[in-house]
Design a protein around this motif. Structure first.
Motif, PDB file in Angstrom:
ATOM      1  N   ASN A 155       0.834  -1.206   0.000  1.00  0.00           N
ATOM      2  CA  ASN A 155       0.000   0.000   0.000  1.00  0.00           C
ATOM      3  C   ASN A 155       0.868   1.255   0.000  1.00  0.00           C
ATOM      4  O   ASN A 155       0.610   2.212  -0.738  1.00  0.00           O
ATOM      5  CB  ASN A 155      -0.939   0.012   1.203  1.00  0.00           C
ATOM      6  N   GLY A 156       1.907   1.236   0.816  1.00  0.00           N
ATOM      7  CA  GLY A 156       2.794   2.393   0.899  1.00  0.00           C
ATOM      8  C   GLY A 156       3.555   2.626  -0.387  1.00  0.00           C
ATOM      9  O   GLY A 156       3.638   3.760  -0.886  1.00  0.00           O
ATOM     10  N   PHE A 157       4.131   1.558  -0.933  1.00  0.00           N
ATOM     11  CA  PHE A 157       4.901   1.741  -2.160  1.00  0.00           C
ATOM     12  C   PHE A 157       4.020   2.164  -3.329  1.00  0.00           C
ATOM     13  O   PHE A 157       4.369   3.060  -4.096  1.00  0.00           O
ATOM     14  CB  PHE A 157       5.662   0.473  -2.538  1.00  0.00           C
ATOM     15  N   LEU A 158       2.866   1.518  -3.480  1.00  0.00           N
ATOM     16  CA  LEU A 158       2.018   1.835  -4.623  1.00  0.00           C
ATOM     17  C   LEU A 158       1.396   3.230  -4.505  1.00  0.00           C
ATOM     18  O   LEU A 158       1.092   3.866  -5.521  1.00  0.00           O
ATOM     19  CB  LEU A 158       0.950   0.765  -4.806  1.00  0.00           C
ATOM     20  N   GLN A 159       1.233   3.736  -3.299  1.00  0.00           N
ATOM     21  CA  GLN A 159       0.820   5.130  -3.144  1.00  0.00           C
ATOM     22  C   GLN A 159       1.903   6.060  -3.696  1.00  0.00           C
ATOM     23  O   GLN A 159       1.614   7.043  -4.393  1.00  0.00           O
ATOM     24  CB  GLN A 159       0.554   5.444  -1.673  1.00  0.00           C
ATOM     25  N   LEU A 160       3.172   5.731  -3.391  1.00  0.00           N
ATOM     26  CA  LEU A 160       4.284   6.530  -3.914  1.00  0.00           C
ATOM     27  C   LEU A 160       4.364   6.413  -5.433  1.00  0.00           C
ATOM     28  O   LEU A 160       4.543   7.417  -6.139  1.00  0.00           O
ATOM     29  CB  LEU A 160       5.598   6.074  -3.280  1.00  0.00           C
ATOM     30  N   ALA A 161       4.228   5.194  -5.949  1.00  0.00           N
ATOM     31  CA  ALA A 161       4.291   4.979  -7.400  1.00  0.00           C
ATOM     32  C   ALA A 161       3.172   5.726  -8.117  1.00  0.00           C
ATOM     33  O   ALA A 161       3.370   6.277  -9.210  1.00  0.00           O
ATOM     34  CB  ALA A 161       4.223   3.484  -7.703  1.00  0.00           C
ATOM     35  N   THR A 162       1.991   5.759  -7.506  1.00  0.00           N
ATOM     36  CA  THR A 162       0.866   6.463  -8.120  1.00  0.00           C
ATOM     37  C   THR A 162       1.087   7.975  -8.095  1.00  0.00           C
ATOM     38  O   THR A 162       0.723   8.685  -9.047  1.00  0.00           O
ATOM     39  CB  THR A 162      -0.443   6.081  -7.415  1.00  0.00           C
ATOM     40  N   LYS A 163       1.695   8.483  -7.035  1.00  0.00           N
ATOM     41  CA  LYS A 163       2.057   9.907  -7.010  1.00  0.00           C
ATOM     42  C   LYS A 163       3.006  10.225  -8.162  1.00  0.00           C
ATOM     43  O   LYS A 163       2.877  11.271  -8.821  1.00  0.00           O
ATOM     44  CB  LYS A 163       2.716  10.270  -5.677  1.00  0.00           C
ATOM     45  N   TYR A 164       3.951   9.334  -8.399  1.00  0.00           N
ATOM     46  CA  TYR A 164       4.879   9.520  -9.517  1.00  0.00           C
ATOM     47  C   TYR A 164       4.130   9.537 -10.841  1.00  0.00           C
ATOM     48  O   TYR A 164       4.294  10.450 -11.662  1.00  0.00           O
ATOM     49  CB  TYR A 164       5.931   8.409  -9.482  1.00  0.00           C
ATOM     50  N   ASN A 165       3.279   8.550 -11.036  1.00  0.00           N
ATOM     51  CA  ASN A 165       2.510   8.466 -12.276  1.00  0.00           C
ATOM     52  C   ASN A 165       1.654   9.722 -12.480  1.00  0.00           C
ATOM     53  O   ASN A 165       1.585  10.274 -13.585  1.00  0.00           O
ATOM     54  CB  ASN A 165       1.620   7.229 -12.240  1.00  0.00           C
ATOM     55  N   ASP A 166       1.029  10.197 -11.399  1.00  0.00           N
ATOM     56  CA  ASP A 166       0.090  11.315 -11.509  1.00  0.00           C
ATOM     57  C   ASP A 166       0.776  12.673 -11.644  1.00  0.00           C
ATOM     58  O   ASP A 166       0.148  13.649 -12.100  1.00  0.00           O
ATOM     59  CB  ASP A 166      -0.847  11.337 -10.310  1.00  0.00           C
ATOM     60  N   CYS A 167       2.044  12.764 -11.234  1.00  0.00           N
ATOM     61  CA  CYS A 167       2.729  14.055 -11.288  1.00  0.00           C
ATOM     62  C   CYS A 167       3.274  14.374 -12.676  1.00  0.00           C
ATOM     63  O   CYS A 167       3.628  15.528 -12.951  1.00  0.00           O
ATOM     64  CB  CYS A 167       3.862  14.108 -10.258  1.00  0.00           C
ATOM     65  N   LEU A 168       3.337  13.399 -13.542  1.00  0.00           N
ATOM     66  CA  LEU A 168       4.027  13.592 -14.816  1.00  0.00           C
ATOM     67  C   LEU A 168       3.444  14.730 -15.660  1.00  0.00           C
ATOM     68  O   LEU A 168       4.204  15.506 -16.249  1.00  0.00           O
ATOM     69  CB  LEU A 168       4.043  12.279 -15.606  1.00  0.00           C
ATOM     70  N   PRO A 169       2.114  14.881 -15.736  1.00  0.00           N
ATOM     71  CA  PRO A 169       1.582  16.000 -16.524  1.00  0.00           C
ATOM     72  C   PRO A 169       1.916  17.369 -15.946  1.00  0.00           C
ATOM     73  O   PRO A 169       1.767  18.380 -16.643  1.00  0.00           O
ATOM     74  CB  PRO A 169       0.063  15.760 -16.506  1.00  0.00           C
ATOM     75  N   PRO A 195       9.664   2.968 -16.532  1.00  0.00           N
ATOM     76  CA  PRO A 195       9.956   1.733 -15.801  1.00  0.00           C
ATOM     77  C   PRO A 195      11.255   1.775 -15.017  1.00  0.00           C
ATOM     78  O   PRO A 195      11.383   1.115 -13.980  1.00  0.00           O
ATOM     79  CB  PRO A 195      10.012   0.665 -16.903  1.00  0.00           C
ATOM     80  N   PHE A 196      12.213   2.576 -15.457  1.00  0.00           N
ATOM     81  CA  PHE A 196      13.512   2.615 -14.795  1.00  0.00           C
ATOM     82  C   PHE A 196      13.475   3.492 -13.547  1.00  0.00           C
ATOM     83  O   PHE A 196      14.195   3.237 -12.576  1.00  0.00           O
ATOM     84  CB  PHE A 196      14.573   3.091 -15.796  1.00  0.00           C
ATOM     85  N   ILE A 197      12.641   4.514 -13.556  1.00  0.00           N
ATOM     86  CA  ILE A 197      12.423   5.296 -12.341  1.00  0.00           C
ATOM     87  C   ILE A 197      11.522   4.539 -11.379  1.00  0.00           C
ATOM     88  O   ILE A 197      11.811   4.457 -10.177  1.00  0.00           O
ATOM     89  CB  ILE A 197      11.822   6.678 -12.704  1.00  0.00           C
ATOM     90  N   HIS A 198      10.446   3.957 -11.887  1.00  0.00           N
ATOM     91  CA  HIS A 198       9.522   3.187 -11.056  1.00  0.00           C
ATOM     92  C   HIS A 198      10.258   2.086 -10.302  1.00  0.00           C
ATOM     93  O   HIS A 198      10.039   1.883  -9.094  1.00  0.00           O
ATOM     94  CB  HIS A 198       8.434   2.594 -11.954  1.00  0.00           C
ATOM     95  N   GLU A 199      11.147   1.381 -10.985  1.00  0.00           N
ATOM     96  CA  GLU A 199      11.905   0.305 -10.345  1.00  0.00           C
ATOM     97  C   GLU A 199      12.742   0.832  -9.192  1.00  0.00           C
ATOM     98  O   GLU A 199      12.785   0.227  -8.113  1.00  0.00           O
ATOM     99  CB  GLU A 199      12.806  -0.357 -11.384  1.00  0.00           C
ATOM    100  N   ARG A 200      13.393   1.963  -9.402  1.00  0.00           N
ATOM    101  CA  ARG A 200      14.283   2.498  -8.370  1.00  0.00           C
ATOM    102  C   ARG A 200      13.524   3.166  -7.234  1.00  0.00           C
ATOM    103  O   ARG A 200      14.056   3.311  -6.126  1.00  0.00           O
ATOM    104  CB  ARG A 200      15.294   3.451  -9.017  1.00  0.00           C
ATOM    105  N   LEU A 201      12.294   3.557  -7.482  1.00  0.00           N
ATOM    106  CA  LEU A 201      11.480   4.118  -6.405  1.00  0.00           C
ATOM    107  C   LEU A 201      11.209   3.074  -5.325  1.00  0.00           C
ATOM    108  O   LEU A 201      11.041   3.419  -4.156  1.00  0.00           O
ATOM    109  CB  LEU A 201      10.151   4.647  -6.953  1.00  0.00           C
ATOM    110  N   LEU A 202      11.164   1.794  -5.717  1.00  0.00           N
ATOM    111  CA  LEU A 202      10.853   0.765  -4.728  1.00  0.00           C
ATOM    112  C   LEU A 202      11.967   0.665  -3.685  1.00  0.00           C
ATOM    113  O   LEU A 202      11.711   0.650  -2.476  1.00  0.00           O
ATOM    114  CB  LEU A 202      10.613  -0.580  -5.411  1.00  0.00           C
ATOM    115  N   THR A 203      13.220   0.606  -4.151  1.00  0.00           N
ATOM    116  CA  THR A 203      14.332   0.596  -3.206  1.00  0.00           C
ATOM    117  C   THR A 203      14.379   1.882  -2.396  1.00  0.00           C
ATOM    118  O   THR A 203      14.661   1.872  -1.192  1.00  0.00           O
ATOM    119  CB  THR A 203      15.662   0.397  -3.956  1.00  0.00           C
ATOM    120  N   THR A 204      14.104   3.014  -3.040  1.00  0.00           N
ATOM    121  CA  THR A 204      14.107   4.289  -2.323  1.00  0.00           C
ATOM    122  C   THR A 204      13.027   4.305  -1.248  1.00  0.00           C
ATOM    123  O   THR A 204      13.257   4.777  -0.128  1.00  0.00           O
ATOM    124  CB  THR A 204      13.894   5.447  -3.316  1.00  0.00           C
TER     125      THR A 204
END
Length: 272
Positions: A155-169, A195-204
């Motif tokens: 839940n925590g990681f996917l919230q961060l990933a979704t923030k990333y996805n939503d901020c792009l515009p 995909p390369f940023i998304h992958e590294r966000l998980l470790t971050t």
């Protein structure tokens, strides 16, 4: 404990190669192939809720190419035999975990605009820039997105990933263009940076919550790196433990001496 690992496939001819120990996840209708695992994770999260899973994870249909020597049962047994953790990571590139500053330094070596992008993205999604330069502990650093976690972790990681996805515009136009342009990934040169940023966000994310998450680390060595691996691991972990610049310099000196696996970060101001 109810544990399941989802195995995604993208074409019907991949189905015969799937493992019976895992739960197949049909991704043949992926509307956003350039985002790779992100929409798969969202689909898997929904399935996990429907199945009331305690722990769930993901591998691709070709996961054995990255983790040779492991079987599907063996991977599940690692999780079952080491109970009580929030997340179990399976890093197919153990050498990068001990010899790179962090996942972003390694990413810069392969994707030259990744740090420029992250300087714009990080503040929009709540990541302190120090985590882009932090000396990451080898046991919480990995690549490939093969992991198993509980709902707290996902839940925590996917919230961060979704923030990333939503901020792009919201990014400046020239940064959006760079983000959508080639990430210089040799097997797929037209693939953008997502995909390369998304992958590294998980470790971050794991490192941001280092004191809250219990992490089990399986660092997979495709070949036996022997003394060098052990020495890199020792120096890096001791530098972090004692926040010691002399030990850190010895680690950097070892990188220079053997040039293994990369050497492009001496100019970084490392943050503990």
């Amino acid at each position: 404990m109810n544990i399941q690992i989802f195995q995604a496939y993208f074409q019907n001819n991949q189905v015969p190669h799937l493992d019976s120990e895992f739960l197949s996840l049909n991704n043949t209708d992926n509307p956003e192939p350039g985002k790779r695992e992100y929409p798969i994770f969202l689909k898997a999260q929904q399935k996990a809720k429907e199945l009331n899973l305690d722990l769930w994870g993901y591998v691709s249909w070709r996961w054995k190419d990255k983790l040779p020597g492991l079987t599907a049962k063996g991977l599940l047994d690692i999780v079952k035999n080491n109970p009580g953790h929030d997340v179990y990571i399976f890093n197919p590139y153990a050498q990068y975990a001990v010899a790179c500053i962090n996942v972003w330094e390694q990413g810069l070596n392969a994707h030259p605009d990744i740090m420029q992008l992250m300087h714009h993205i990080a503040p929009k999604i709540g990541i302190d820039e120090k985590y882009l330069y932090q000396l990451q502990h080898p046991d919480t650093m990995y690549f490939g997105l093969y992991c198993v976690g509980n709902s707290n972790f996902w839940n925590g990681f996917l919230q961060l990933a979704t923030k990333y996805n939503d901020c792009l515009p919201q990014l400046p136009k020239h940064i959006q263009d760079t983000h959508e342009g080639s990430a210089r990934y040799t097997p797929h040169p037209d693939l953008g940076y997502f995909p390369f940023i998304h992958e590294r966000l998980l470790t971050t994310y794991i490192n941001m919550r280092y004191n809250e998450l219990s992490v089990y680390s399986h660092q997979h060595q495709k070949e036996n790196f022997g003394y060098l691996y052990d020495r890199f691991y020792f120096l890096k972990t001791m530098a972090i433990k004692y926040q010691n610049q002399d030990i850190l310099k010895e680690w950097f000196d070892l990188r220079k001496a053997v040039n293994w696996p990369i050497n492009n970060g001496d100019y970084w101001e490392v943050k503990f």
